[in-house]
Design an enzyme around this catalytic site. Structure first.
Site, PDB file in Angstrom:
ATOM      1  N   HIS A  83       0.845  -1.199   0.000  1.00 46.08           N
ATOM      2  CA  HIS A  83       0.000   0.000   0.000  1.00 46.08           C
ATOM      3  C   HIS A  83       0.882   1.251   0.000  1.00 46.08           C
ATOM      4  CE1 HIS A  83      -2.901   3.052   1.221  1.00 46.08           C
ATOM      5  NE2 HIS A  83      -2.145   3.312   2.278  1.00 46.08           N
ATOM      6  N   ASP A 112       6.514  22.182 -26.486  1.00 46.26           N
ATOM      7  CA  ASP A 112       6.390  20.850 -25.883  1.00 46.26           C
ATOM      8  C   ASP A 112       7.436  20.776 -24.777  1.00 46.26           C
ATOM      9  OD1 ASP A 112       6.322  17.861 -25.496  1.00 46.26           O
ATOM     10  OD2 ASP A 112       5.009  17.993 -27.224  1.00 46.26           O
ATOM     11  N   TRP A 148       6.994  -0.051   3.898  1.00 44.14           N
ATOM     12  CA  TRP A 148       7.429   0.630   2.677  1.00 44.14           C
ATOM     13  C   TRP A 148       8.826   1.222   2.842  1.00 44.14           C
ATOM     14  CZ3 TRP A 148       8.766   5.586   1.014  1.00 44.14           C
ATOM     15  CH2 TRP A 148       8.697   6.597   1.971  1.00 44.14           C
ATOM     16  N   SER A 176      13.182   6.333 -14.263  1.00 44.12           N
ATOM     17  CA  SER A 176      12.065   7.118 -14.796  1.00 44.12           C
ATOM     18  C   SER A 176      12.010   8.504 -14.163  1.00 44.12           C
ATOM     19  CB  SER A 176      10.761   6.368 -14.538  1.00 44.12           C
ATOM     20  OG  SER A 176       9.669   7.246 -14.570  1.00 44.12           O
ATOM     21  N   SER A 177      12.138   8.557 -12.832  1.00 41.72           N
ATOM     22  CA  SER A 177      12.034   9.841 -12.133  1.00 41.72           C
ATOM     23  C   SER A 177      13.162  10.779 -12.515  1.00 41.72           C
ATOM     24  CB  SER A 177      12.080   9.635 -10.615  1.00 41.72           C
ATOM     25  OG  SER A 177      10.899   9.065 -10.167  1.00 41.72           O
ATOM     26  N   HIS A 260      13.522  11.856   3.200  1.00 42.45           N
ATOM     27  CA  HIS A 260      12.961  13.130   3.626  1.00 42.45           C
ATOM     28  C   HIS A 260      12.747  14.103   2.481  1.00 42.45           C
ATOM     29  CE1 HIS A 260      10.895  15.359   6.496  1.00 42.45           C
ATOM     30  NE2 HIS A 260      11.410  16.427   5.944  1.00 42.45           N
ATOM     31  N   GLU A 262      12.120  13.223  -0.339  1.00 39.34           N
ATOM     32  CA  GLU A 262      11.004  12.597  -1.038  1.00 39.34           C
ATOM     33  C   GLU A 262       9.657  13.139  -0.561  1.00 39.34           C
ATOM     34  OE1 GLU A 262      10.486  10.654  -3.516  1.00 39.34           O
ATOM     35  OE2 GLU A 262       8.475   9.859  -3.153  1.00 39.34           O
ATOM     36  N   TYR A 264       9.041  16.046   0.392  1.00 37.65           N
ATOM     37  CA  TYR A 264       8.857  17.370  -0.223  1.00 37.65           C
ATOM     38  C   TYR A 264       8.644  17.251  -1.718  1.00 37.65           C
ATOM     39  CZ  TYR A 264       9.593  19.123   4.313  1.00 37.65           C
ATOM     40  OH  TYR A 264       9.419  19.355   5.638  1.00 37.65           O
ATOM     41  N   SER A 275      -1.322  27.400  -4.921  1.00 38.36           N
ATOM     42  CA  SER A 275      -0.991  28.796  -5.207  1.00 38.36           C
ATOM     43  C   SER A 275      -1.595  29.267  -6.522  1.00 38.36           C
ATOM     44  CB  SER A 275       0.534  28.987  -5.252  1.00 38.36           C
ATOM     45  OG  SER A 275       1.103  28.574  -4.042  1.00 38.36           O
ATOM     46  N   HIS A 309      15.460  12.870  11.744  1.00 33.06           N
ATOM     47  CA  HIS A 309      14.308  12.981  12.657  1.00 33.06           C
ATOM     48  C   HIS A 309      13.372  11.788  12.508  1.00 33.06           C
ATOM     49  CE1 HIS A 309      12.136  15.601   9.427  1.00 33.06           C
ATOM     50  NE2 HIS A 309      11.815  14.340   9.269  1.00 33.06           N
ATOM     51  N   HIS A 310      13.598  10.975  11.478  1.00 33.42           N
ATOM     52  CA  HIS A 310      12.844   9.720  11.379  1.00 33.42           C
ATOM     53  C   HIS A 310      13.465   8.628  12.245  1.00 33.42           C
ATOM     54  CE1 HIS A 310      10.462  11.113   7.864  1.00 33.42           C
ATOM     55  NE2 HIS A 310      11.546  11.801   7.593  1.00 33.42           N
ATOM     56  N   THR A 335       7.298  26.961   5.778  1.00 33.11           N
ATOM     57  CA  THR A 335       5.975  26.370   5.560  1.00 33.11           C
ATOM     58  C   THR A 335       4.900  27.301   6.091  1.00 33.11           C
ATOM     59  OG1 THR A 335       7.042  24.240   5.907  1.00 33.11           O
ATOM     60  CG2 THR A 335       4.656  24.239   5.779  1.00 33.11           C
ATOM     61  N   LYS A 338       4.092  30.024   3.716  1.00 37.52           N
ATOM     62  CA  LYS A 338       3.186  29.620   2.642  1.00 37.52           C
ATOM     63  C   LYS A 338       1.729  29.669   3.104  1.00 37.52           C
ATOM     64  CE  LYS A 338       6.001  27.092  -0.421  1.00 37.52           C
ATOM     65  NZ  LYS A 338       5.504  27.873  -1.547  1.00 37.52           N
ATOM     66  N   ARG A 457       1.913   0.910  14.825  1.00 43.47           N
ATOM     67  CA  ARG A 457       1.521   0.761  13.433  1.00 43.47           C
ATOM     68  C   ARG A 457       1.962  -0.599  12.913  1.00 43.47           C
ATOM     69  NH1 ARG A 457       6.095   4.412  10.255  1.00 43.47           N
ATOM     70  NH2 ARG A 457       4.923   3.802   8.416  1.00 43.47           N
TER      71      ARG A 457
END
Lengths: 533, 292
Positions: A83, A112, A148, A176-177, A260, A262, A264, A275, A309-310, A335, A338, A457
């Site tokens: 998932h 293009d 994951w 790809s990315s 991390h 990722e 963002y 925006s 921090h993870h 943040t 924003k 979890r």
């Protein structure tokens, strides 16, 4: 209109842009058109959303009541793992790349994407990668079941055989990315219409430019991490094995150095979407445009310096905990800028609440809730309590579902009249919003309480005191899942027909795609660069 | 371009089959590799996959070369290629950064920590009390599981010669560029030939060094974290040198056919950039893997 150009015929190949789409299935396989490729990305994303969502349904079904009800614990672990992987790499990221493909060339007045053939390849790697990933579920060993985040040694020493297919799928997604990101950068830096200076670009283009840098910087690191996993598994290296001088915790450092930024990657383009939408329906220009650009860049730079921090509970030295805590909390400043700017844009605006605006407002409120729980998690001593509980699950679903996914749905309603020439059904759109928003809060808000009360979890069973909140959460989950099937109906209905959209679509819409292109735009837009004021 | 607002001159190609062929080749290669590792398939699918990838690259680059020679690319297309190549190289830098990161982490943290540094007294005491931190790490914590190396790889033999070779090749590729710029096609090909020869010479010496490491030093991929970082870093670098030298060889053949002019030779420059990148990575390797 700048699509029906009357060029003077110079240039040996002036006929090449005037062909329409090829016929049949091969159009989609061989296309080099940014709109076609954008559509492919968006449909892949929707497919993955429903696939990842169906696994979420299995998870919520099992957690509906305490005790083991429906699935084996090992299968449950496969569900949480797949998932997460499918939603992050299959639903959210490709959706934003799809939006980038559709919108960036139209927003900057380009014919293009800069590298159209590579653009095709960026997409056409993904169906292979996700087929490979999904096929692991059917393998004898079952799908990967280590979460994951695939921490070693669960993903190395103790992992099923199917892990190797997962590893290679991640390699392909990375290729790809990176190609997609290179294309976005080359397009934005090289293909802007004359007069479209960097500080005139729509924020969606800005946020994607910065996101592309993040992708190029961290996807190769992820590729390195899975490569080390592969060699640890099969070739006797000991990167993540303390017995040979390595360290399983090193995996976490490398993973989160990718992971991390990722998060963002999954939220900066969302900021760009919001925006664009808020000013249109507040009928006021965006408040603090340049501060938005600087805030986005600040967030991106800070995102490289906060990864541990993870990992507050891995036993790192106190100095490390303190550093990563303060650096993390620092991100709340840009943040906050924003959120402040979006709210200030609406201040004294002539607001209306069409469906895209509802989703955007939902984003602002609920993303902020997710941001605030993130602040709590960023405090090291507090995280010790919350780590790996449902509080974390609630936090990242608020930022990813009511954040990233909400912005994608908002973008769909906002731009689909431009893409298809048809207005969506406003009544159904509003029903979709309120149905989803009520359901998603029933789904995720109680998970805060579960986490604070200590429910871990990634566990298929739980103590009796968690039963009520889990049942409530599951009911919300089923309702939210059903709402997205309803969304599929709305999408198909809109593509097939509907009220004719005007070229401007929205009264307050600005930007080249609304001001200079028809709805739907021609297959090749901007054969002549539009004037930029 | 007479008109500043025309996008007509930007070449947007028609549909293309190369990407889907590339995807099929890539998928076959990796699925074949996974099945080969599990012992369920022979190695044949891997080679078929790689052959498809090589076919795709030959065809795709061939198309681009043809279009370029036909004058279909204007300055703006050229600039897209430049941005593309530049950021591709940056992505490669970040791939190596992951492995350098692993090396630094092992040297600064995981190895000393296993010996009780920082707050890890208990780790050392309860896991492997006899373990002593050192770098290069020859005696690993659990010797039974790994084949321990007898000696570390020295810096001032072959690796130093290889450093000299790569630095020299950086010079020769620049001399080739200068020859190109003054329309001296003969020396362009000569200097490119020298660069290619130095590149493959490097790869040959690296292979010789590996056989020495395996046979004489017993330094192997499964010799613990020192062997892991040594082979993965130098191995990926050696792979990149091989790719770079092959690219240079293609450029040399194209130069011999007279494909390049002083005004239009981005393919040459792209490969030269790549070559310098490979060179710089080697300097990092020489300093942190071999020397310090």
């Amino acid at each position: 209109m700048y699509n029906e150009t009357t060029h003077d015929g110079e240039g040996a190949h002036s006929d090449h842009d005037h062909h329409g789409p090829a016929k049949g299935l091969m159009r989609w396989v061989t296309t080099t058109n940014h709109k076609d490729i954008g559509t492919l990305y968006l449909w892949l994303s929707f497919t993955m959303l429903l696939y990842g969502g169906s696994m979420a349904m299995v998870i919520r079904l099992e957690l509906f009541q305490p005790g083991l009800q429906w699935v084996e614990p090992h299968f449950f672990n496969q569900m949480t793992t797949m998932h997460g992987l499918v939603m992050v790499f299959g639903a959210i990221m490709p959706a934003f790349v799809g939006l980038a493909n559709w919108l960036i060339p139209m927003m900057i007045g380009a014919p293009d994407m800069a590298l159209p053939r590579m653009n095709n390849w960026s997409f056409w790697i993904l169906p292979f990668a996700f087929t490979m990933l999904a096929s692991t579920t059917l393998m004898e060993s079952g799908a990967p079941a280590f979460g994951w985040t695939f921490y070693a040694p669960l993903s190395t020493t103790f992992a099923p055989d199917s892990t190797d297919f997962f590893i290679f799928a991640v390699h392909l997604m990375g290729i790809s990315s990176v190609m997609g990101a290179i294309n976005v950068i080359a397009t934005i830096l090289n293909m802007r219409a004359p007069g479209m200076t960097l500080m005139k670009m729509p924020l969606f283009v800005w946020t994607w430019l910065i996101t592309a840098y993040l992708l190029i910087a961290v996807m190769p690191v992820l590729a390195g991490a899975v490569t080390m996993m592969l060699t640890d598994r099969h070739f006797g290296t000991s990167f993540f094995d303390a017995a040979g001088g390595g360290d399983p915790v090193m995996f976490q450092h490398i993973f989160w150095f990718f992971g991390h930024p990722e998060v963002y990657i999954m939220i900066l383009p969302a900021f760009g979407v919001i925006s664009a939408i808020i000013p249109t329906f507040a009928r006021k220009p965006l408040f603090g445009y340049s501060s938005m650009v600087y805030a986005t860049a600040s967030i991106a730079i800070l995102s490289f310096m906060v990864w541990a921090h993870h990992m507050f509970t891995t036993g790192m030295p106190v100095a490390g905990e303190l550093y990563f805590m303060y650096a993390t909390i620092l991100i709340s400043v840009p943040t906050g800028v924003k959120v402040f700017n979006w709210v200030t844009t609406m201040w004294k605006g002539s607001m209306t609440f069409e469906t895209p605006m509802l989703w955007a407002l939902g984003f602002i409120v609920m993303f902020t809730i997710g941001g605030l729980s993130g602040l709590m998690l960023g405090v090291a001593p507090v995280d010790t309590q919350y780590h790996d509980t449902y509080f974390v699950v609630a936090h990242f679903h608020y930022v990813l579902v009511t954040g990233a996914l909400y912005s994608i749905i908002a973008a769909f309603y906002y731009w689909v009249p431009k893409w298809t020439g048809h207005m969506y059904d406003e009544r159904l759109g509003k029903i979709h919003f309120w149905w989803s928003t009520i359901a998603v809060n029933v789904l995720f808000f109680p998970q805060h309480f579960l986490g604070l009360a200590g429910m871990p979890r990634r566990i298929p069973d739980y103590s009796l005191q968690f039963a009520e909140f889990n049942m409530i959460s599951s009911i919300g989950g089923f309702a939210f899942g059903l709402a997205q099937v309803f969304f599929l109906y709305i999408v198909i209905k809109t593509i097939k027909g509907g009220e004719k959209a005007t070229d401007r679509v929205w009264e307050g819409a600005t930007g080249l795609e609304f001001e200079h292109l028809s709805s739907p735009p021609p297959y090749h837009s901007f054969n002549e660069a539009p004037p930029v004021k | 371009m007479s008109s500043t607002t025309s996008n007509e001159d930007y070449y947007v190609p028609h549909g293309t089959y190369w990407p889907i062929i590339g995807s099929i080749g890539l998928s076959l290669t990796v699925i074949g590799t996974a099945n080969f590792l599990h012992g369920t398939w022979s190695a044949t699918p891997i080679f078929v996959g790689l052959a498809i990838i090589i076919f795709m690259m030959y065809g795709w680059f061939g198309t681009v070369v043809t279009e370029s020679l036909a004058g279909m690319y204007n300055k703006q297309v050229d600039m897209s290629f430049r941005w593309g190549m530049g950021w591709f190289i940056f992505s490669e830098v970040m791939f190596f950064a992951a492995f350098f990161g692993a090396l630094f982490y092992a040297r600064a943290y995981s190895v000393p920590w296993l010996d009780g540094a920082s707050n890890n007294d208990a780790t050392a005491q309860y896991l492997w009390p006899d373990f002593e931190a050192a770098w290069p790490l020859l005696s690993v914590p659990l010797a039974d599981k790994f084949s321990e190396a007898k000696h570390a790889m020295g810096a001032w033999g072959l690796p130093a010669i290889n450093t000299l070779i790569l630095l020299t090749s950086g010079l020769t590729v620049t001399l080739a560029h200068w020859a190109l710029k003054r329309r001296d096609n003969v020396w362009l090909v000569y200097w490119l030939f020298a660069t290619v020869a130095l590149g493959f010479g490097f790869v040959f010496l690296q292979a010789y060094e590996y056989s020495h490491a395996y046979q004489d030093l017993n330094l192997r991929l499964d010799s613990g974290i020192y062997g892991s970082t040594f082979y993965m870093l130098t191995g990926f670098h050696g792979f990149h040198v091989t790719m770079g030298a092959t690219m240079l060889l293609v450029i040399m053949i194209r130069a011999a056919k007279g494909h390049f002019t002083p005004e239009n030779h981005f393919a040459f420059e792209a490969v030269a950039w790549y070559w310098h990148f490979v060179d710089v990575v080697w300097l990092g390797l020489f300093i942190f893997v071999y020397w310090l």
